[in-house]
Write a protein that holds these residues in place. Structure first.
Motif, PDB file in Angstrom:
ATOM      1  N   VAL A 255       0.828  -1.201   0.000  1.00  0.00           N
ATOM      2  CA  VAL A 255       0.000   0.000   0.000  1.00  0.00           C
ATOM      3  C   VAL A 255       0.863   1.252   0.000  1.00  0.00           C
ATOM      4  CG1 VAL A 255      -1.640   1.354   1.381  1.00  0.00           C
ATOM      5  CG2 VAL A 255      -2.021  -1.098   1.038  1.00  0.00           C
ATOM      6  N   GLN A 256       1.920   1.251   0.802  1.00  0.00           N
ATOM      7  CA  GLN A 256       2.853   2.381   0.850  1.00  0.00           C
ATOM      8  C   GLN A 256       3.444   2.637  -0.535  1.00  0.00           C
ATOM      9  OE1 GLN A 256       3.616   4.492   3.208  1.00  0.00           O
ATOM     10  NE2 GLN A 256       5.341   5.520   2.195  1.00  0.00           N
ATOM     11  N   GLU A 257       3.866   1.577  -1.189  1.00  0.00           N
ATOM     12  CA  GLU A 257       4.456   1.702  -2.525  1.00  0.00           C
ATOM     13  C   GLU A 257       3.433   2.263  -3.517  1.00  0.00           C
ATOM     14  OE1 GLU A 257       5.565  -1.282  -6.128  1.00  0.00           O
ATOM     15  OE2 GLU A 257       6.274  -1.901  -4.143  1.00  0.00           O
ATOM     16  N   HIS A 258       2.173   1.829  -3.407  1.00  0.00           N
ATOM     17  CA  HIS A 258       1.160   2.282  -4.356  1.00  0.00           C
ATOM     18  C   HIS A 258       0.832   3.755  -4.177  1.00  0.00           C
ATOM     19  CE1 HIS A 258       0.623  -1.899  -5.495  1.00  0.00           C
ATOM     20  NE2 HIS A 258      -0.179  -1.483  -6.454  1.00  0.00           N
ATOM     21  N   TYR A 259       0.771   4.208  -2.961  1.00  0.00           N
ATOM     22  CA  TYR A 259       0.512   5.630  -2.747  1.00  0.00           C
ATOM     23  C   TYR A 259       1.668   6.497  -3.264  1.00  0.00           C
ATOM     24  CZ  TYR A 259      -3.893   5.577  -0.161  1.00  0.00           C
ATOM     25  OH  TYR A 259      -5.218   5.473   0.185  1.00  0.00           O
ATOM     26  N   GLU A 260       2.872   5.963  -3.172  1.00  0.00           N
ATOM     27  CA  GLU A 260       4.039   6.729  -3.621  1.00  0.00           C
ATOM     28  C   GLU A 260       4.169   6.753  -5.137  1.00  0.00           C
ATOM     29  OE1 GLU A 260       7.287   4.870  -1.662  1.00  0.00           O
ATOM     30  OE2 GLU A 260       6.902   5.805   0.300  1.00  0.00           O
ATOM     31  N   THR A 261       3.674   5.703  -5.813  1.00  0.00           N
ATOM     32  CA  THR A 261       3.899   5.590  -7.265  1.00  0.00           C
ATOM     33  C   THR A 261       2.614   5.715  -8.081  1.00  0.00           C
ATOM     34  OG1 THR A 261       3.676   3.168  -7.160  1.00  0.00           O
ATOM     35  CG2 THR A 261       5.894   4.099  -6.880  1.00  0.00           C
ATOM     36  N   PHE A 262       1.486   5.954  -7.417  1.00  0.00           N
ATOM     37  CA  PHE A 262       0.205   6.017  -8.119  1.00  0.00           C
ATOM     38  C   PHE A 262       0.184   7.151  -9.142  1.00  0.00           C
ATOM     39  CE2 PHE A 262      -4.084   7.928  -8.396  1.00  0.00           C
ATOM     40  CZ  PHE A 262      -4.756   6.865  -8.982  1.00  0.00           C
ATOM     41  N   ALA A 263      -0.312   6.827 -10.350  1.00  0.00           N
ATOM     42  CA  ALA A 263      -0.450   7.824 -11.409  1.00  0.00           C
ATOM     43  C   ALA A 263      -1.833   7.668 -12.029  1.00  0.00           C
ATOM     44  CB  ALA A 263       0.619   7.634 -12.478  1.00  0.00           C
ATOM     45  N   PRO A 264      -2.678   8.697 -11.941  1.00  0.00           N
ATOM     46  CA  PRO A 264      -4.022   8.616 -12.531  1.00  0.00           C
ATOM     47  C   PRO A 264      -3.937   8.243 -14.015  1.00  0.00           C
ATOM     48  CG  PRO A 264      -3.790  10.600 -11.207  1.00  0.00           C
ATOM     49  CD  PRO A 264      -2.420  10.004 -11.307  1.00  0.00           C
ATOM     50  N   GLY A 265      -4.800   7.344 -14.423  1.00  0.00           N
ATOM     51  CA  GLY A 265      -4.795   6.919 -15.821  1.00  0.00           C
ATOM     52  C   GLY A 265      -3.943   5.710 -16.084  1.00  0.00           C
ATOM     53  N   ASN A 266      -3.122   5.311 -15.112  1.00  0.00           N
ATOM     54  CA  ASN A 266      -2.288   4.118 -15.264  1.00  0.00           C
ATOM     55  C   ASN A 266      -2.674   3.109 -14.183  1.00  0.00           C
ATOM     56  OD1 ASN A 266      -0.272   2.297 -15.969  1.00  0.00           O
ATOM     57  ND2 ASN A 266       1.278   3.322 -14.699  1.00  0.00           N
ATOM     58  N   ILE A 267      -3.722   2.363 -14.430  1.00  0.00           N
ATOM     59  CA  ILE A 267      -4.238   1.397 -13.457  1.00  0.00           C
ATOM     60  C   ILE A 267      -3.486   0.079 -13.612  1.00  0.00           C
ATOM     61  CG2 ILE A 267      -6.287   0.217 -12.592  1.00  0.00           C
ATOM     62  CD1 ILE A 267      -6.280   3.295 -12.339  1.00  0.00           C
ATOM     63  N   ARG A 268      -2.584  -0.165 -12.692  1.00  0.00           N
ATOM     64  CA  ARG A 268      -1.738  -1.354 -12.780  1.00  0.00           C
ATOM     65  C   ARG A 268      -2.369  -2.586 -12.153  1.00  0.00           C
ATOM     66  NH1 ARG A 268       3.011   1.622  -9.644  1.00  0.00           N
ATOM     67  NH2 ARG A 268       1.107   2.177  -8.478  1.00  0.00           N
ATOM     68  N   ASP A 269      -3.257  -2.369 -11.163  1.00  0.00           N
ATOM     69  CA  ASP A 269      -3.773  -3.479 -10.371  1.00  0.00           C
ATOM     70  C   ASP A 269      -4.982  -3.005  -9.581  1.00  0.00           C
ATOM     71  OD1 ASP A 269      -2.604  -1.993  -8.141  1.00  0.00           O
ATOM     72  OD2 ASP A 269      -0.693  -2.783  -8.869  1.00  0.00           O
ATOM     73  N   VAL A 270      -5.507  -3.885  -8.731  1.00  0.00           N
ATOM     74  CA  VAL A 270      -6.706  -3.565  -7.949  1.00  0.00           C
ATOM     75  C   VAL A 270      -6.425  -2.447  -6.946  1.00  0.00           C
ATOM     76  CG1 VAL A 270      -8.390  -4.448  -6.282  1.00  0.00           C
ATOM     77  CG2 VAL A 270      -7.724  -5.854  -8.252  1.00  0.00           C
ATOM     78  N   ALA A 271      -5.255  -2.450  -6.322  1.00  0.00           N
ATOM     79  CA  ALA A 271      -4.924  -1.387  -5.368  1.00  0.00           C
ATOM     80  C   ALA A 271      -4.977  -0.023  -6.044  1.00  0.00           C
ATOM     81  CB  ALA A 271      -3.540  -1.638  -4.762  1.00  0.00           C
ATOM     82  N   ASP A 272      -4.383   0.089  -7.230  1.00  0.00           N
ATOM     83  CA  ASP A 272      -4.475   1.331  -8.000  1.00  0.00           C
ATOM     84  C   ASP A 272      -5.923   1.677  -8.318  1.00  0.00           C
ATOM     85  OD1 ASP A 272      -1.863   2.104  -8.118  1.00  0.00           O
ATOM     86  OD2 ASP A 272      -1.486   1.388 -10.153  1.00  0.00           O
ATOM     87  N   ALA A 273      -6.687   0.663  -8.696  1.00  0.00           N
ATOM     88  CA  ALA A 273      -8.077   0.893  -9.091  1.00  0.00           C
ATOM     89  C   ALA A 273      -8.912   1.411  -7.922  1.00  0.00           C
ATOM     90  CB  ALA A 273      -8.685  -0.406  -9.635  1.00  0.00           C
ATOM     91  N   ILE A 274      -8.648   0.933  -6.715  1.00  0.00           N
ATOM     92  CA  ILE A 274      -9.378   1.424  -5.543  1.00  0.00           C
ATOM     93  C   ILE A 274      -9.024   2.876  -5.267  1.00  0.00           C
ATOM     94  CG2 ILE A 274      -9.702   1.168  -3.046  1.00  0.00           C
ATOM     95  CD1 ILE A 274      -9.291  -1.827  -3.391  1.00  0.00           C
ATOM     96  N   ILE A 275      -7.745   3.200  -5.329  1.00  0.00           N
ATOM     97  CA  ILE A 275      -7.317   4.590  -5.106  1.00  0.00           C
ATOM     98  C   ILE A 275      -7.932   5.507  -6.159  1.00  0.00           C
ATOM     99  CG2 ILE A 275      -5.332   6.145  -5.032  1.00  0.00           C
ATOM    100  CD1 ILE A 275      -3.651   3.746  -4.058  1.00  0.00           C
TER     101      ILE A 275
END
Length: 499
Positions: A255-275
């Motif tokens: 989760v920490q990694e996803h918040y740090e690397t999240f980019a709108p429009g680039n849905i890599r996985d479910v964690a990204d999709a939830i954010i």
């Protein structure tokens, strides 16, 4: 008899009489379901036996579609049969959509002092979490459908090769291999393609936590429904806390990694999709905030439910294929005729592999690995099949009864996949709709689509590449091991490569 004893006996008698009269007045005009005789304190727990679904089926025949029991400290109503379960799950105002505050719920809630997604009560927080999870899964599957299929296909092919390599000449237990396959797939669904899954750290830690949780929450588990037991055997609760701490640590890193690397429009996985889904949803922002802890809990529920049920379903499928080789050969023949061997089975082949789908459905039906669903809870006074169900009553949906309803299935104890075929060329829609393997109503499994896709591809690809063989000295016992999710007894198999 002394005067003191006489006075004490008189006071006790008056007290019991007052309680009886008070209860009589409160219940006047109400009609409650009957049920078997239980015991003080523990209720009906000692009567469940080694196979609770069979016991409940006997009580169903005696007391009808709705009967009452007591789960330790909790008044409980058991709902049986397709019509009654469907009616309860679809009850107006979500009367039975709550979750009881069992000991396991308290342990889960301790993590952030808040209800979890799957086991939490039917609250605004739950509705928000469910909405987010549903939206995220739809977003993920629509944006990454090809990647999802490629992921499952790749993992399933590697899994089949591993089985042949390890069990071609010497039989062995494939349980850890199945667990590793499913954990790898779910892990990458949630946290990203090509995420490394450490068998010891991830798979074994997760399975250990799930098994301990199953033991605590399974039907007939006193620790979950007798709250005072947590103070008698506190080490059991501590063990569960430690197991969840280990799995939470793994998720926290992701989760920490996803918040740090999240980019709108680039849905890599479910964690990204939830954010992303939360960021796009302005409704009720003042009432709910997707904190990292809440994201952790949502991912934990998706991970736990996805790994445990899919892993055990696949294990049951391979067991049944070894037990019924003629069924396995018919599956292989269908795959060979419709798909061939030049390429792997794909999702687009699913409509053509009618018998293969029927086998998957029949294993899920006859096993019913979550026979009583997750426990429900009456959030208000309500009527069910003409009976009164008071607020704060535990409500159990007996899914095993739905899948073993003799009047509908005719021979429910027989393993007969062709029962799902209407004309040999298509699935029987009525029978498919009679399946509640993912529960029903507002508490239906939110990850059902991904689970079905995972099961179909994993099973079909293994059947396409492998022949599962029962060792000569192996009995292959089909009797389940009770728990929240019923698992098969340990078994050994031989696995040969198809020519």
């Amino acid at each position: 008899m002394s005067e003191f004893t006489i006075v004490l006996a008189t006071v006790f008698t008056v007290f019991i009489t007052v309680l009886f009269l008070q209860r009589l007045l409160q219940n006047r005009g109400k009609r409650y379901p009957n049920g078997p005789f239980g015991f003080p304190i523990v209720g009906h727990l000692p009567l469940f036996g080694n196979n609770p679904p069979k016991t409940f089926m006997k009580w169903w025949k005696i007391y009808g579609d709705v009967f009452s029991i007591r789960l330790g400290s909790w008044n409980t109503v058991v709902v049986n049969g397709y019509n009654a379960v469907k009616s309860a799950a679809e009850h107006p105002d979500d009367a039975f959509s709550g979750r009881p505050n069992f000991v396991s719920t308290d342990i889960l809630k301790e993590r952030i002092k808040e209800d979890t997604f799957a086991f939490g009560n039917f609250s605004p927080v739950y509705l928000k979490q469910r909405k987010l999870a549903s939206k995220a899964l739809r977003l993920f599957t629509s944006k990454r459908s090809e990647i999802i299929e490629e992921l499952v296909t790749s993992e399933a092919k590697d899994f089949a090769d591993i089985l042949v390599k390890k069990y071609n000449r010497h039989s062995g237990q494939i349980e850890l291999d199945v667990q590793t396959l499913v954990t790898r797939i779910i892990y990458q669904f949630l946290y990203g393609r090509n995420k490394t899954v450490d068998v010891d750290r991830h798979v074994k830690a997760l399975i250990k936590a799930l098994e301990e949780f199953n033991d605590l929450t399974g039907s007939g588990s006193p620790l979950d429904v007798l709250p005072w037991l947590r103070y008698v055997i506190p080490w059991k609760v501590d063990e569960l806390r430690k197991s969840f701490a280990r799995t939470d640590e793994i998720m926290t890193e992701q989760v920490q990694e996803h918040y740090e690397t999240f980019a709108p429009g680039n849905i890599r996985d479910v964690a990204d999709a939830i954010i992303a889904s939360d960021a796009d949803d302005e409704e009720n922002k003042d009432r709910y905030v997707l904190t990292r802890a809440r994201l952790n809990l949502t991912l934990a529920d998706l991970q736990g439910a996805g790994v445990d049920t899919t892993n055990k379903t696949l294990s049951w499928m391979f067991l049944y294929m070894a037990k019924f080789p003629q069924v396995q050969e018919r599956v292989y023949t269908e795959i060979n005729d419709k798909v061939g061997t030049a390429r792997s089975v794909m999702l687009k082949d699913k409509p053509d592999l009618v018998y293969t789908n029927a086998v998957i459905l029949e294993v899920m039906r006859i096993v019913t690995q979550i026979p009583f669903s997750l426990p429900h809870y009456a959030m208000k006074n309500a009527k069910l099949q003409g009976y009164d169900v008071d607020k704060d009553t535990v409500v159990i949906f007996n899914l095993f009864s739905v899948h073993h309803e003799k009047e509908f299935w005719k021979d429910p104890e027989s393993f007969r996949p062709e029962r799902f075929l209407s004309d040999g060329k298509s699935l029987d829609e009525e029978k498919c709709n009679h399946m509640f393997a993912f529960s029903h109503g507002r508490r239906r499994c939110v990850g059902e689509f991904l689970a079905k896709m995972n099961l179909f591809l994993s099973f079909s690809i293994v059947m396409q590449k492998c022949k599962i063989i029962k060792p000569v000295d192996e009995k292959l016992d089909l009797t389940p091991i009770p728990g929240l999710v019923y698992s098969s007894k340990p078994y050994k198999l031989l696995v040969q490569e198809r020519n």
